[in-house]
Design an enzyme around this catalytic site. Structure first.
Site, PDB file in Angstrom:
ATOM      1  N   TYR A 194       0.980  -1.171  -0.109  1.00 37.41           N
ATOM      2  CA  TYR A 194      -0.038  -0.252   0.103  1.00 37.41           C
ATOM      3  C   TYR A 194       0.905   1.189   0.194  1.00 37.41           C
ATOM      4  CZ  TYR A 194      -3.980   2.928   1.432  1.00 37.41           C
ATOM      5  OH  TYR A 194      -4.874   4.139   1.466  1.00 37.41           O
ATOM      6  N   SER A 242     -13.957   1.725  13.852  1.00 35.14           N
ATOM      7  CA  SER A 242     -15.276   0.885  13.557  1.00 35.14           C
ATOM      8  C   SER A 242     -15.059  -0.557  14.631  1.00 35.14           C
ATOM      9  CB  SER A 242     -15.081   0.271  12.129  1.00 35.14           C
ATOM     10  OG  SER A 242     -13.925   0.065  11.631  1.00 35.14           O
TER      11      SER A 242
END
Ligand code: UDP
Length: 319
Positions: free
Chosen positions: A143, A187
């Site tokens: 990434y 989350s």
């Protein structure tokens, strides 16, 4: 304007499509639905100025557009590490395809880069002129290095082919439409708290992050993309940091989530994942100076809205 949003069914992309459709633009939302979801954009299907195309940007596509927001790429460590080769392909081949498209149709293109280009930063807070401290062969490399290569591609197309680029480095962002299962800290903590399950703090929780509420980020993205160059001396290519500069320790975030959810969960400590940056905080003075960027939503208010969202989706699935 005809605007392409790649990754438009994802967390940030769906909020962006929402705003652009409401402003009256013709929006083409492109997504391969790997980590994006039709649920995030279903309410937009009724608008005649919205179109969804299921497509993977690693394959070329030709569309007549004036602007491209390139947001396509799984952004949570769980999802981008699941298929690292694909993550690199999305960032490199996908970026090449989108820059090729921008060049061909003379569209302005915004690349959603990331604070991950700074790696585990040795300079704090991070300014755009800091080159970063990235492990090129670590777990996050697919990434981090993918996004760094994407930035290099943007600037190469800009210099070589005069493509109108805007490169933005997005810091941790949260809010409704985050995936419940993508392992992000906000989350995870909210879902654990709502279910009275242990709150999983990695390491001692002393590492920091700076959390930006989604509406503030969208405001920044739109202001930057639509900013016109009034002076030939100012280069608007970027890179420009976008995020909220208020820094929090992960342990303090856990305590705040517990308080706001009035949960009985206990905190449990887990092993810190490899290459987990120890500090992260954006210097946003450039964005402030260029287009008055100034996040308005404090963490408590943003968390309350996000908790409300997760409560709703749980109640919906329970009924
Ligand atoms: N984190 C944590 N518990 C979790 C998930 C994440 O303590 O259940 C930590 C993680 O180690 C990192 C921070 O929270 O230090 C932010 O993690 P996230 O995956 O949200 O984003 P990123 O590391 O990419 O900034």
């Amino acid at each position: 304007m005809r605007i392409l949003v790649t990754g438009g069914a994802g967390f940030i992309g769906s909020h962006l499509c929402d705003r652009l459709v409401k402003e009256g633009h013709y929006v083409i939302c492109l997504d391969n639905l790997y980590s994006g979801s039709k649920d995030n954009i279903i309410h937009l299907q009724k608008y005649s100025n919205f179109e969804f195309i299921r497509h993977d940007i690693t394959q070329p596509i030709l569309l007549e557009v004036d602007m491209i927001f390139n947001l396509a790429c799984p952004a949570s460590p769980i999802h981008y590490q699941n298929n690292p080769v694909k993550t690199i392909k999305t960032n490199v081949i996908g970026m090449l395809n989108m820059l090729g498209l921008a060049k061909r149709v003379k569209a302005r293109i915004l690349q959603a880069s990331t604070s991950e280009v700074y790696g585990d930063p040795l300079v704090h807070p991070q300014r755009e002129d800091y080159w970063g401290n990235v492990n090129p062969i670590g777990l996050r490399a697919c990434y981090d290095e993918g996004k760094r290569c994407a930035e290099a591609l943007c600037f190469s197309y800009h210099k070589q082919n005069n493509v109108d680029i805007r490169v933005v480095r997005i810091f941790n962002t949260y809010g409704p439409n985050m995936l419940p299962n993508d392992g992000r800290v906000i989350s995870n903590f909210i879902i654990q708290a709502l279910n009275n399950k242990p709150i999983t703090v990695y390491g001692k929780g002393e590492q920091t992050r700076s959390f930006c509420y989604i509406d503030d980020l969208i405001e920044g993205l739109i202001r930057y993309m639509f900013l016109e160059n009034s002076s030939k001396n100012v280069d608007l290519s970027g890179p420009i940091n976008l995020g909220n500069p208020n820094e929090f320790k992960i342990i303090d975030l856990a305590k705040l989530v517990l308080k706001l959810t009035r949960s009985n969960s206990k905190i449990t400590y887990k092993k810190l994942p490899p290459d987990d940056p120890s500090r992260r905080c954006p210097d946003i003075s450039l964005a402030k100076r260029l287009f008055g960027f100034s996040p308005k939503t404090d963490l408590r208010t943003g968390l309350e809205k996000t908790i409300e969202y997760f409560r709703k989706i749980y109640n919906r699935s329970a009924n």
